[in-house]
Design a protein around this motif. Structure first.
Motif, PDB file in Angstrom:
ATOM      1  N   ASP A   1       3.366   1.378   2.821  1.00 37.91           N
ATOM      2  CA  ASP A   1       4.444   0.403   2.579  1.00 37.91           C
ATOM      3  C   ASP A   1       5.424   0.958   1.548  1.00 37.91           C
ATOM      4  OD1 ASP A   1       3.049  -1.328   4.198  1.00 37.91           O
ATOM      5  OD2 ASP A   1       2.185  -2.467   2.543  1.00 37.91           O
TER       6      ASP A   1
ATOM      7  N   CYS B   1      -1.302  -6.127   3.687  1.00 36.80           N
ATOM      8  CA  CYS B   1      -0.825  -6.336   2.315  1.00 36.80           C
ATOM      9  C   CYS B   1      -0.215  -7.720   2.150  1.00 36.80           C
ATOM     10  CB  CYS B   1       0.184  -5.265   1.919  1.00 36.80           C
ATOM     11  SG  CYS B   1      -0.595  -3.660   1.670  1.00 36.80           S
TER      12      CYS B   1
ATOM     13  N   CYS C   1       0.853  -1.196   0.000  1.00 36.16           N
ATOM     14  CA  CYS C   1       0.000   0.000   0.000  1.00 36.16           C
ATOM     15  C   CYS C   1       0.889   1.247   0.000  1.00 36.16           C
ATOM     16  CB  CYS C   1      -0.936  -0.019   1.202  1.00 36.16           C
ATOM     17  SG  CYS C   1      -0.057  -0.155   2.770  1.00 36.16           S
TER      18      CYS C   1
ATOM     19  N   CYS D   1       3.028  -4.471   4.881  1.00 30.89           N
ATOM     20  CA  CYS D   1       2.372  -4.494   6.195  1.00 30.89           C
ATOM     21  C   CYS D   1       1.561  -5.789   6.311  1.00 30.89           C
ATOM     22  CB  CYS D   1       1.465  -3.271   6.360  1.00 30.89           C
ATOM     23  SG  CYS D   1       0.022  -3.299   5.282  1.00 30.89           S
TER      24      CYS D   1
HETATM   25 ZN   LIG Z   1       0.274  -2.318   3.279  1.00 25.16          ZN
END
Ligand SMILES: [Zn+2]
Ligand SMILES: [Zn+2]
Length: 416
Positions: A172, A232, A169, A229
């Motif tokens: 990230d 994700c 994301c 993360c």
């Molecule tokens: Zn993420």
């Protein structure tokens, strides 16, 4: 005086080429519909701002590859360089987010990039693409990827490799960019000029750079350059699990990124051995912020695009080539041009029934007409002379089987 020529990096598609194009277009459309995608067509020209806001200002496409011009209102217009941004614009402009929410769309058409023309790269090229807008489900990622792989196979491409990665994301990506800068900082001088100038703004360009030195540096990084993360990581695991469940093989160890700003999470490329190691036939990924960035609600989305020219190169000996060889239609050969007044309505009746029918208006010999029928790849030749027209009969030669028979004219017209 020399004759005008097509611009460099553009090509004419002659009838002989179009048999294969037509086969690929029909296959891609049919496959997209099989997966529940509906066709959308957007204009070839768009406001340049659309691509600055979506594709990104520091990308190759926007910095070097857009064909742009000022219109009379002094707005900057571009020939569309890719399909996703335009489809999302249309989705929002027509309120599809309000009327239907989730939309699965596909497109087929020309795209334009002012690249230096080289093998497999053109200034006007054609793409087939799909965009599934309005869902963040990992199952949708698997569906889009499966459609990409199956569609290429159906078009005759073989020896395909699916490269799969997750860019994470946006938060990230900020962490990954920071880490990548630290890792590459000692080698900054070895990067190409573009990558050096984008080092601070868009470090991921190094992963997508065509320059061999940049490519090597990217590969030398051990492990994925992307930090994910927990959410994700779960999403990426789910995508891989879904692909395994339907038997789609992938390589998730390659270091690569998609070079456009809008990508998040899942990204993928499908490469064909016939095209060499670096060039993808199809590529795509998730773009979970693009709808919001273009003024819409926060909606997840994923898509891919495949280059038709590249697909045809990858499928050189495949199914797409086979279809071109099929014979269809009737050639109506006229023994004497004086009979055209009686033959022309017969040809028109055949066409009215949906049969492809051709004839000669130039008074050529029967032998020359038979040659022409073969060149046009007609399935049969119907020979009409004075005697046949008087008897209401026709001699039909089947060019596929080489057989010949005489039929009642009306029966032939009704059943051809
Ligand atoms: Zn993420
Ligand atoms: Zn570079």
């Amino acid at each position: 005086m020399t004759s005008p020529q097509a611009l460099r990096g553009t090509s004419d598609l002659l009838p002989g080429d179009l048999a294969r194009w037509d086969a690929v277009e029909r296959t891609t459309r049919a496959m997209a519909r099989r997966y529940g995608y509906q066709e959308i067509r957007t204009p070839v020209i768009e406001d340049a701002a659309l691509f600055l806001r979506s594709v990104g200002e520091t990308t190759n496409i926007v910095q070097k590859e857009m064909f742009s011009f000022q219109d009379r209102g002094e707005r900057t217009i571009v020939l569309r360089p890719e399909g996703t941004a335009a489809v999302v614009r249309a989705y929002l402009e027509h309120n599809l987010h309000k009327t239907q929410g989730f939309a699965k769309l596909f497109y087929l058409g020309p795209m334009f990039r002012a690249e230096r023309p080289q093998a497999g790269r053109f200034r006007q090229f054609h793409q087939f693409g799909v965009e599934a807008i309005g869902s963040s489900s990992p199952w949708l990622d698997a569906e889009v990827i499966a459609l990409g792989v199956e569609m290429l196979k159906c078009c005759g491409a073989s020896d395909l490799t699916l490269l799969l990665s997750s860019m994470g994301c946006r938060s990230d990506q900020a962490a990954s960019a920071k880490q990548l800068r630290t890792r590459l900082a000692p080698h900054r001088a070895k990067l190409c000029k573009d990558c050096q100038s984008r080092f601070d703004k868009n470090i991921f360009r190094v992963l997508d750079c065509k320059n061999p030195a940049c490519h090597q540096l990217a590969w030398d990084i051990k492990g994925s350059p992307f930090i994910l993360c927990a959410d994700c990581r779960r999403h990426f695991d789910d995508v891989r699990r879904a692909l395994r469940a339907v038997g789609i093989a992938f390589d998730d160890t390659a270091v690569f990124a998609r070079g456009l700003d809008y990508y998040t999470r899942t990204v993928f490329e499908i490469r064909a051995r016939a095209l060499g190691a670096k060039d993808a036939v199809a590529a795509g990924g998730r773009y979970d912020h693009l709808i919001e960035e273009l003024g819409g609600p926060p909606l997840g989305a994923i898509g891919f695009a495949a280059g038709i020219e590249r697909l045809l190169m990858a499928a050189a000996d495949g199914a797409a080539a086979g279809e071109a060889a099929q014979r269809t239609g009737v050639y109506v050969a006229v023994a004497d041009p004086a009979l055209l007044g009686r033959v022309f309505p017969i040809v028109q009746r055949l066409r009215g029934r949906g049969v492809a029918a051709s004839l000669d208006y130039e008074g050529r010999s029967l032998k020359a007409q038979l040659r022409e029928a073969d060149r046009l790849r007609c399935r049969s030749v119907a020979i009409l002379g004075e005697q046949e027209l008087t008897d209401r009969t026709v001699t039909v030669k089947d060019l596929e089987q080489g057989s010949q028979r005489t039929l009642a004219l009306d029966q032939f017209v009704e059943t051809a």
